[in-house]
Motif scaffolding. Structure first.
Motif, short mmCIF file in Angstrom:
data_model
loop_
_atom_site.label_atom_id
_atom_site.label_comp_id
_atom_site.label_asym_id
_atom_site.label_seq_id
_atom_site.Cartn_x
_atom_site.Cartn_y
_atom_site.Cartn_z
N GLN A 52 0.84 -1.19 0.00
CA GLN A 52 0.00 0.00 0.00
C GLN A 52 0.87 1.24 0.00
N ALA A 53 0.34 2.30 -0.54
CA ALA A 53 1.05 3.58 -0.51
C ALA A 53 1.38 3.93 0.94
N GLY A 54 2.60 4.41 1.13
CA GLY A 54 3.07 4.71 2.48
C GLY A 54 3.82 3.57 3.12
N GLY A 55 3.74 2.40 2.52
CA GLY A 55 4.39 1.23 3.07
C GLY A 55 5.85 1.11 2.66
N SER A 56 6.45 -0.02 3.04
CA SER A 56 7.88 -0.25 2.79
C SER A 56 8.11 -1.62 2.17
N LEU A 57 9.17 -1.73 1.42
CA LEU A 57 9.66 -2.99 0.89
C LEU A 57 11.17 -2.95 0.91
N ARG A 58 11.79 -4.12 1.01
CA ARG A 58 13.24 -4.21 0.86
C ARG A 58 13.56 -5.18 -0.27
N LEU A 59 14.25 -4.66 -1.26
CA LEU A 59 14.70 -5.48 -2.37
C LEU A 59 16.12 -5.98 -2.10
N SER A 60 16.40 -7.16 -2.59
CA SER A 60 17.74 -7.74 -2.48
C SER A 60 18.24 -8.12 -3.86
#
Length: 127
Positions: free
Chosen positions: A13-21
């Protein structure tokens, strides 16, 4: 065999976070600068974050500065992209790529200078 394996994309959702590797194999990781690119449908691929694996110097596109953080772990030969405060306009396929550390990569570095590319990982941001 050289491999750059990107992972971590998904729906947020907008405002959220993700971490790519991006796990790197088959080349001397510390001799390269690593970058994250993204490409949204109908748009050109753009560099958004770069890091010198050797000394940790970073560079960011204005569109992500202050929200995204690029980092690397030489022991795991992996580069990360922490994405915070995600916006719908951040939705894209995200790619990692490697360029010789001699070039001191910045977001403006010519894309043809990059020698290794990973497959994309899709990030979708719902409003």
């Amino acid at each position: 065999e050289v491999q750059l394996q990107a992972s971590g994309g998904g729906l947020v959702q907008a405002g959220g976070s993700l971490r790519l590797s991006c796990a790197a194999h088959g080349f001397t990781f510390d001799d390269f600068d690593m970058s994250w690119f993204r490409q949204a449908p109908g748009k050109e691929r753009e560099a958004i974050a770069c890091i010198s694996v050797n000394d940790g110097t970073t560079d960011y596109a204005e569109s992500v500065k202050g929200r995204f953080i690029i980092s690397s772990d030489s022991t795991k030969t992996t580069v990360y992209l922490q994405m915070n405060s995600l916006k719908p306009e951040d939705a894209a396929n995200y790619y990692c790529a490697a360029v010789s550390g001699i070039l001191s990569a910045e977001v403006g570095t010519t894309q043809s200078d990059y020698v290794y590319w990973g497959q994309g990982t899709l990030v979708t941001v719902s409003s």
